[in-house]
Design a protein around this motif. Sequence first.
Motif, PDB file in Angstrom:
ATOM      1  N   ASP A 164     -13.664   9.978   4.720  1.00  0.00           N
ATOM      2  CA  ASP A 164     -14.297  10.248   6.014  1.00  0.00           C
ATOM      3  C   ASP A 164     -13.273  10.856   6.966  1.00  0.00           C
ATOM      4  O   ASP A 164     -12.076  10.879   6.672  1.00  0.00           O
ATOM      5  N   GLU A 165     -13.771  11.338   8.112  1.00  0.00           N
ATOM      6  CA  GLU A 165     -12.944  11.812   9.214  1.00  0.00           C
ATOM      7  C   GLU A 165     -13.332  11.020  10.454  1.00  0.00           C
ATOM      8  O   GLU A 165     -14.476  10.569  10.567  1.00  0.00           O
ATOM      9  N   THR A 166     -12.377  10.856  11.376  1.00  0.00           N
ATOM     10  CA  THR A 166     -12.634  10.088  12.584  1.00  0.00           C
ATOM     11  C   THR A 166     -11.747  10.571  13.728  1.00  0.00           C
ATOM     12  O   THR A 166     -10.696  11.167  13.490  1.00  0.00           O
ATOM     13  N   ASP A 167     -12.161  10.291  14.945  1.00  0.00           N
ATOM     14  CA  ASP A 167     -11.366  10.610  16.132  1.00  0.00           C
ATOM     15  C   ASP A 167     -10.314   9.550  16.405  1.00  0.00           C
ATOM     16  O   ASP A 167      -9.418   9.762  17.212  1.00  0.00           O
ATOM     17  N   SER A 168     -10.414   8.410  15.758  1.00  0.00           N
ATOM     18  CA  SER A 168      -9.614   7.240  16.101  1.00  0.00           C
ATOM     19  C   SER A 168      -8.663   6.824  14.985  1.00  0.00           C
ATOM     20  O   SER A 168      -9.079   6.628  13.842  1.00  0.00           O
ATOM     21  N   ALA A 169      -7.401   6.644  15.348  1.00  0.00           N
ATOM     22  CA  ALA A 169      -6.425   6.126  14.383  1.00  0.00           C
ATOM     23  C   ALA A 169      -6.836   4.724  13.937  1.00  0.00           C
ATOM     24  O   ALA A 169      -6.702   4.364  12.767  1.00  0.00           O
ATOM     25  N   LYS A 170      -7.356   3.948  14.871  1.00  0.00           N
ATOM     26  CA  LYS A 170      -7.775   2.583  14.548  1.00  0.00           C
ATOM     27  C   LYS A 170      -8.907   2.580  13.517  1.00  0.00           C
ATOM     28  O   LYS A 170      -8.912   1.776  12.590  1.00  0.00           O
ATOM     29  N   ALA A 171      -9.855   3.490  13.657  1.00  0.00           N
ATOM     30  CA  ALA A 171     -10.956   3.579  12.691  1.00  0.00           C
ATOM     31  C   ALA A 171     -10.440   4.029  11.323  1.00  0.00           C
ATOM     32  O   ALA A 171     -10.892   3.528  10.288  1.00  0.00           O
ATOM     33  N   ALA A 172      -9.499   4.953  11.301  1.00  0.00           N
ATOM     34  CA  ALA A 172      -8.923   5.416  10.031  1.00  0.00           C
ATOM     35  C   ALA A 172      -8.195   4.273   9.329  1.00  0.00           C
ATOM     36  O   ALA A 172      -8.346   4.075   8.116  1.00  0.00           O
ATOM     37  N   VAL A 173      -7.429   3.517  10.084  1.00  0.00           N
ATOM     38  CA  VAL A 173      -6.711   2.366   9.518  1.00  0.00           C
ATOM     39  C   VAL A 173      -7.704   1.340   8.981  1.00  0.00           C
ATOM     40  O   VAL A 173      -7.508   0.783   7.897  1.00  0.00           O
ATOM     41  N   ALA A 174      -8.786   1.104   9.704  1.00  0.00           N
ATOM     42  CA  ALA A 174      -9.804   0.149   9.244  1.00  0.00           C
ATOM     43  C   ALA A 174     -10.417   0.592   7.917  1.00  0.00           C
ATOM     44  O   ALA A 174     -10.694  -0.238   7.047  1.00  0.00           O
ATOM     45  N   MET A 175     -10.610   1.904   7.746  1.00  0.00           N
ATOM     46  CA  MET A 175     -11.154   2.417   6.477  1.00  0.00           C
ATOM     47  C   MET A 175     -10.221   2.100   5.316  1.00  0.00           C
ATOM     48  O   MET A 175     -10.670   1.766   4.213  1.00  0.00           O
ATOM     49  N   VAL A 176      -8.925   2.219   5.545  1.00  0.00           N
ATOM     50  CA  VAL A 176      -7.954   1.905   4.494  1.00  0.00           C
ATOM     51  C   VAL A 176      -7.971   0.413   4.199  1.00  0.00           C
ATOM     52  O   VAL A 176      -8.014   0.002   3.031  1.00  0.00           O
ATOM     53  N   ILE A 177      -7.949  -0.409   5.235  1.00  0.00           N
ATOM     54  CA  ILE A 177      -7.956  -1.865   5.046  1.00  0.00           C
ATOM     55  C   ILE A 177      -9.185  -2.290   4.246  1.00  0.00           C
ATOM     56  O   ILE A 177      -9.093  -3.134   3.348  1.00  0.00           O
ATOM     57  N   ASP A 178     -10.334  -1.705   4.542  1.00  0.00           N
ATOM     58  CA  ASP A 178     -11.569  -2.040   3.817  1.00  0.00           C
ATOM     59  C   ASP A 178     -11.490  -1.679   2.336  1.00  0.00           C
ATOM     60  O   ASP A 178     -12.265  -2.202   1.532  1.00  0.00           O
ATOM     61  N   ARG A 179     -10.581  -0.789   1.965  1.00  0.00           N
ATOM     62  CA  ARG A 179     -10.488  -0.311   0.582  1.00  0.00           C
ATOM     63  C   ARG A 179      -9.210  -0.764  -0.132  1.00  0.00           C
ATOM     64  O   ARG A 179      -8.871  -0.238  -1.189  1.00  0.00           O
ATOM     65  N   LEU A 180      -8.507  -1.736   0.434  1.00  0.00           N
ATOM     66  CA  LEU A 180      -7.297  -2.234  -0.231  1.00  0.00           C
ATOM     67  C   LEU A 180      -7.665  -2.910  -1.543  1.00  0.00           C
ATOM     68  O   LEU A 180      -8.686  -3.609  -1.622  1.00  0.00           O
ATOM     69  N   PRO A 181      -6.852  -2.708  -2.572  1.00  0.00           N
ATOM     70  CA  PRO A 181      -7.115  -3.378  -3.854  1.00  0.00           C
ATOM     71  C   PRO A 181      -7.077  -4.897  -3.680  1.00  0.00           C
ATOM     72  O   PRO A 181      -6.344  -5.419  -2.836  1.00  0.00           O
ATOM     73  N   ALA A 182      -7.829  -5.590  -4.492  1.00  0.00           N
ATOM     74  CA  ALA A 182      -7.882  -7.055  -4.416  1.00  0.00           C
ATOM     75  C   ALA A 182      -6.513  -7.688  -4.630  1.00  0.00           C
ATOM     76  O   ALA A 182      -6.203  -8.725  -4.060  1.00  0.00           O
ATOM     77  N   HIS A 183      -5.679  -7.062  -5.431  1.00  0.00           N
ATOM     78  CA  HIS A 183      -4.368  -7.601  -5.772  1.00  0.00           C
ATOM     79  C   HIS A 183      -3.273  -7.154  -4.793  1.00  0.00           C
ATOM     80  O   HIS A 183      -2.094  -7.287  -5.075  1.00  0.00           O
ATOM     81  N   CYS A 184      -3.672  -6.653  -3.646  1.00  0.00           N
ATOM     82  CA  CYS A 184      -2.725  -6.117  -2.681  1.00  0.00           C
ATOM     83  C   CYS A 184      -2.027  -7.253  -1.944  1.00  0.00           C
ATOM     84  O   CYS A 184      -2.652  -8.226  -1.543  1.00  0.00           O
ATOM     85  N   GLY A 185      -0.730  -7.122  -1.769  1.00  0.00           N
ATOM     86  CA  GLY A 185       0.055  -8.118  -1.052  1.00  0.00           C
ATOM     87  C   GLY A 185       1.387  -7.514  -0.679  1.00  0.00           C
ATOM     88  O   GLY A 185       1.509  -6.290  -0.575  1.00  0.00           O
ATOM     89  N   LEU A 186       2.366  -8.354  -0.503  1.00  0.00           N
ATOM     90  CA  LEU A 186       3.699  -7.895  -0.160  1.00  0.00           C
ATOM     91  C   LEU A 186       4.217  -6.916  -1.210  1.00  0.00           C
ATOM     92  O   LEU A 186       4.086  -7.160  -2.408  1.00  0.00           O
TER      93      LEU A 186
END
Length: 135
Positions: free
Chosen positions: A94-116
């Motif tokens: 997707d495309e967005t006007d907001s850095a916050k919305a773009a970051v939220a898109m990434v967070i929503d798609r993080l792999p289940a095994h994501c961590g440190l």
Amino acid sequence: MTNAVEAAWRKILTTAGEPRQPERSPLLAPSAELVRVAHAEPLLRQLYPWTGMWELHFSRCTEIRYTWDIPYIGTLRDGRYYVEGPSRSSPRIDETDSAKAAVAMVIDRLPAHCGLAFFGNAEELATSEKTRDGK
């Protein structure tokens, strides 16, 4: 958080607004904003950040060859953002006007095994995960 991850974030936060060419680019301010917003998110702050081509990438490991299993965010010439990935062959999310919305898109798609972020490269991480998972 590993020292390598903290150091990478510190470097990106420090250099995000610096011009890479003599003339001032319209991508500087949106790129700097993106880095600040991404760093403010604890789930992304534990990942290893790297940049290229006005894009902010996140890796689950600290050394090259990085992982390519997390979407990345790019800056468009009009100051907007796009989210793609996780690989270069994946379609634009997707495309967005907001850095916050773009970051939220990434967070929503993080792999289940994501961590440190793992200290090492993608191959070493894969071996570690196989051992951990008993495969």
